[in-house]
Design a protein around this motif. Structure first.
Motif, PDB file in Angstrom:
ATOM      1  N   VAL A   1      -9.081  -4.750  -7.936  1.00  0.00           N
ATOM      2  CA  VAL A   1      -9.321  -6.129  -7.507  1.00  0.00           C
ATOM      3  C   VAL A   1     -10.818  -6.406  -7.406  1.00  0.00           C
ATOM      4  N   THR A   2     -11.565  -5.454  -6.875  1.00  0.00           N
ATOM      5  CA  THR A   2     -13.017  -5.623  -6.743  1.00  0.00           C
ATOM      6  C   THR A   2     -13.675  -5.780  -8.105  1.00  0.00           C
ATOM      7  N   GLU A   3     -13.239  -4.980  -9.069  1.00  0.00           N
ATOM      8  CA  GLU A   3     -13.791  -5.076 -10.418  1.00  0.00           C
ATOM      9  C   GLU A   3     -13.469  -6.433 -11.045  1.00  0.00           C
ATOM     10  N   ALA A   4     -12.236  -6.885 -10.877  1.00  0.00           N
ATOM     11  CA  ALA A   4     -11.838  -8.178 -11.439  1.00  0.00           C
ATOM     12  C   ALA A   4     -12.599  -9.323 -10.777  1.00  0.00           C
TER      13      ALA A   4
ATOM     14  N   THR B   1      -5.409   2.677 -13.917  1.00  0.00           N
ATOM     15  CA  THR B   1      -4.102   3.185 -13.532  1.00  0.00           C
ATOM     16  C   THR B   1      -3.813   2.762 -12.103  1.00  0.00           C
ATOM     17  N   CYS B   2      -2.666   2.071 -11.934  1.00  0.00           N
ATOM     18  CA  CYS B   2      -2.284   1.581 -10.615  1.00  0.00           C
ATOM     19  C   CYS B   2      -1.398   2.641  -9.978  1.00  0.00           C
ATOM     20  N   GLY B   3      -2.007   3.681  -9.433  1.00  0.00           N
ATOM     21  CA  GLY B   3      -1.248   4.784  -8.883  1.00  0.00           C
ATOM     22  C   GLY B   3      -0.858   4.550  -7.444  1.00  0.00           C
ATOM     23  N   GLY B   4       0.170   5.267  -7.002  1.00  0.00           N
ATOM     24  CA  GLY B   4       0.592   5.163  -5.617  1.00  0.00           C
ATOM     25  C   GLY B   4       1.353   3.882  -5.350  1.00  0.00           C
ATOM     26  N   CYS B   5       1.626   3.640  -4.081  1.00  0.00           N
ATOM     27  CA  CYS B   5       2.335   2.445  -3.668  1.00  0.00           C
ATOM     28  C   CYS B   5       1.512   1.727  -2.609  1.00  0.00           C
ATOM     29  N   LEU B   6       1.975   0.537  -2.235  1.00  0.00           N
ATOM     30  CA  LEU B   6       1.286  -0.214  -1.205  1.00  0.00           C
ATOM     31  C   LEU B   6       1.452   0.465   0.144  1.00  0.00           C
ATOM     32  N   SER B   7       0.631   0.075   1.075  1.00  0.00           N
ATOM     33  CA  SER B   7       0.696   0.621   2.417  1.00  0.00           C
ATOM     34  C   SER B   7       2.076   0.401   3.023  1.00  0.00           C
ATOM     35  N   PRO B   8       2.569   1.331   3.849  1.00  0.00           N
ATOM     36  CA  PRO B   8       3.880   1.155   4.475  1.00  0.00           C
ATOM     37  C   PRO B   8       3.986  -0.096   5.332  1.00  0.00           C
ATOM     38  N   ARG B   9       2.869  -0.755   5.635  1.00  0.00           N
ATOM     39  CA  ARG B   9       2.926  -1.981   6.427  1.00  0.00           C
ATOM     40  C   ARG B   9       3.751  -3.050   5.749  1.00  0.00           C
ATOM     41  N   ALA B  10       3.853  -2.985   4.456  1.00  0.00           N
ATOM     42  CA  ALA B  10       4.657  -3.965   3.721  1.00  0.00           C
ATOM     43  C   ALA B  10       5.044  -3.351   2.397  1.00  0.00           C
ATOM     44  N   SER B  11       6.163  -3.761   1.875  1.00  0.00           N
ATOM     45  CA  SER B  11       6.582  -3.278   0.558  1.00  0.00           C
ATOM     46  C   SER B  11       6.519  -4.427  -0.413  1.00  0.00           C
TER      47      SER B  11
ATOM     48  N   PRO C   1      13.634 -11.887  -1.511  1.00  0.00           N
ATOM     49  CA  PRO C   1      12.932 -11.540  -0.265  1.00  0.00           C
ATOM     50  C   PRO C   1      11.498 -12.041  -0.290  1.00  0.00           C
ATOM     51  N   ASP C   2      11.062 -12.607   0.819  1.00  0.00           N
ATOM     52  CA  ASP C   2       9.684 -13.051   0.934  1.00  0.00           C
ATOM     53  C   ASP C   2       8.776 -11.857   1.181  1.00  0.00           C
ATOM     54  N   VAL C   3       7.599 -11.904   0.588  1.00  0.00           N
ATOM     55  CA  VAL C   3       6.592 -10.866   0.799  1.00  0.00           C
ATOM     56  C   VAL C   3       5.399 -11.523   1.468  1.00  0.00           C
ATOM     57  N   ASP C   4       5.135 -11.156   2.696  1.00  0.00           N
ATOM     58  CA  ASP C   4       4.046 -11.759   3.459  1.00  0.00           C
ATOM     59  C   ASP C   4       2.729 -11.146   3.019  1.00  0.00           C
ATOM     60  N   ALA C   5       1.875 -11.972   2.385  1.00  0.00           N
ATOM     61  CA  ALA C   5       0.600 -11.457   1.889  1.00  0.00           C
ATOM     62  C   ALA C   5      -0.257 -10.907   3.008  1.00  0.00           C
ATOM     63  N   ALA C   6      -0.158 -11.519   4.190  1.00  0.00           N
ATOM     64  CA  ALA C   6      -0.997 -11.065   5.301  1.00  0.00           C
ATOM     65  C   ALA C   6      -0.610  -9.657   5.765  1.00  0.00           C
ATOM     66  N   GLY C   7       0.614  -9.243   5.464  1.00  0.00           N
ATOM     67  CA  GLY C   7       1.057  -7.932   5.910  1.00  0.00           C
ATOM     68  C   GLY C   7       0.901  -6.848   4.868  1.00  0.00           C
ATOM     69  N   ILE C   8       0.258  -7.155   3.746  1.00  0.00           N
ATOM     70  CA  ILE C   8       0.111  -6.189   2.665  1.00  0.00           C
ATOM     71  C   ILE C   8      -1.292  -5.603   2.679  1.00  0.00           C
ATOM     72  N   GLN C   9      -1.349  -4.310   2.577  1.00  0.00           N
ATOM     73  CA  GLN C   9      -2.638  -3.625   2.511  1.00  0.00           C
ATOM     74  C   GLN C   9      -2.698  -2.836   1.208  1.00  0.00           C
ATOM     75  N   LEU C  10      -3.645  -3.173   0.369  1.00  0.00           N
ATOM     76  CA  LEU C  10      -3.783  -2.478  -0.901  1.00  0.00           C
ATOM     77  C   LEU C  10      -4.293  -1.065  -0.690  1.00  0.00           C
ATOM     78  N   THR C  11      -3.896  -0.181  -1.599  1.00  0.00           N
ATOM     79  CA  THR C  11      -4.457   1.165  -1.565  1.00  0.00           C
ATOM     80  C   THR C  11      -5.896   1.122  -2.083  1.00  0.00           C
ATOM     81  N   ALA C  12      -6.594   2.222  -1.938  1.00  0.00           N
ATOM     82  CA  ALA C  12      -7.990   2.275  -2.396  1.00  0.00           C
ATOM     83  C   ALA C  12      -8.076   2.044  -3.905  1.00  0.00           C
ATOM     84  N   ALA C  13      -7.127   2.624  -4.657  1.00  0.00           N
ATOM     85  CA  ALA C  13      -7.140   2.451  -6.113  1.00  0.00           C
ATOM     86  C   ALA C  13      -6.873   1.004  -6.501  1.00  0.00           C
TER      87      ALA C  13
END
Length: 335
Positions: A150-153, A322-332, A133-145
């Motif tokens: 990503v900001t630190e990296a 710790t990568c807690g939680g899941c991605l936004s429901p906008r995309a899996s 399955p393709d995962v559209d990067a434009a449709g993915i919203q990272l959680t705050a954690a």
């Protein structure tokens, strides 16, 4: 005198044999030879009845037609491989570290740094329809954690500093999406990335997902490819045409020009440890490649971090997230 100038040169070569010494060969540079020979070149030389690949350690000009040295007849270098096969910079420092750490002659670690039968011509692998399955990067919203990681990296990339990171998250927590976002930040800054996987079987689905982001700038390298295909990827990476290399532990030695991030996915897996000499462990070798260049970030990710890296984090060698939680429901996205 420059090694590209016409004349006779005596070349010290490290060979993949269990002898802690280099071997001296002759090499004549013709007037029309613009390539010449230089330190770091990969050369093919005769050794006994065999022809082996060696690494040029030193080159010196000879004013006389020397044919013997210390009572031994000197043999000629048979071939100087292309510049794409030179071992310099961070790769040479990694080779020196491996030889020292595993108490081996430098030549014994040399096969790690080039594909089998280097110089073999190979065609591009036939592209198959996407099976994942393709995962559209434009449709993915990272959680705050996840965004915080990503900001630190990204800040580390901006500083061109070295900082290892251990990312802990259960399956489905979005670790892979964090990896790809960080790789995207590195590529956007003109840097390269390595994405290591524990098994060849995981490469196709991961490569499909990475190619959806980076297109032909991404390629896989592993033992399942033909010699020609591996040489093609190796040469393209050395020329800067490939920015992201995906594969098992052997991909760590790909000749990317400016590595900005190395991802060691599922770093707890024992398959990162090679069984044959020199038996490098990618989880230890990956930080050494970039630490000695001091210009990048190394990330390890796992749902079950191994004890050495977990204890290293407590010793402040690794920064733990710790990568807690899941991605936004906008995309899996799969972890």
């Amino acid at each position: 005198m420059s090694p590209t100038s016409p004349g006779l040169y005596l070349v010290e070569v490290a060979l993949p044999v269990p002898l802690d010494q280099t071997f001296t060969y002759r090499h004549a540079v013709a007037a029309d030879d613009e390539r010449g020979i230089a330190v770091g070149d990969l050369v093919r030389v005769p050794f006994g009845r065999r022809k082996v690949l060696g690494l040029v350690i030193a080159v010196r000009f000879s004013a006389q037609d020397v044919r013997e040295l210390d009572g031994f007849r000197l043999k000629n270098v048979q071939q100087v491989l292309g510049e794409e096969y030179r071992i310099l910079g961070d790769r040479r420092r990694l080779a020196d570290w491996l030889a020292t750490y595993y108490v081996l002659p430098l030549g014994m670690v040399l096969p790690l740094f080039h594909p089998p039968r280097p110089g073999t011509k190979g065609r591009a692998a036939r592209s198959n329809p996407a099976e994942y399955p393709d995962v559209d990067a434009a449709g993915i919203q990272l959680t705050a954690a996840q965004q915080k990681i990503v900001t630190e990296a990204t800040a580390v990339l901006e500083r061109r500093a070295f900082e290892p990171m251990l990312l802990h998250g259960v399956t489905g927590s979005g670790k892979t999406e964090v990896y790809l976002t960080v790789i995207g930040e590195a590529v956007a800054r003109g840097r390269d990335a390595l994405f290591l996987l524990p098994e060849i079987a995981l490469t196709p689905q991961t490569l499909a997902r990475i190619r959806a982001r980076f297109g032909d700038q991404a390629a896989a390298v592993h033992s399942g490819l033909s010699a020609g295909q591996r040489c093609r990827v190796h040469e393209a990476a050395a020329r800067g045409e490939i920015k992201v290399v995906v594969g098992p532990r052997s991909a760590l030695f790909a000749p990317l020009r400016d590595v900005g991030v190395i991802i060691v996915d599922e770093e707890h897996e024992t398959s990162y440890k090679q069984d044959e000499t020199p038996r490098p462990w990618s989880c230890w070798a990956a930080p050494r490649r970039i630490w000695r260049a001091c210009t990048t970030r190394c990330g390890g990710g796992s749902a079950w971090p191994n004890c050495p890296n977990a204890s290293g984090e407590r010793c402040r060698r690794w920064k733990s997230w710790t990568c807690g939680g899941c991605l936004s429901p906008r995309a899996s996205a799969r972890s």
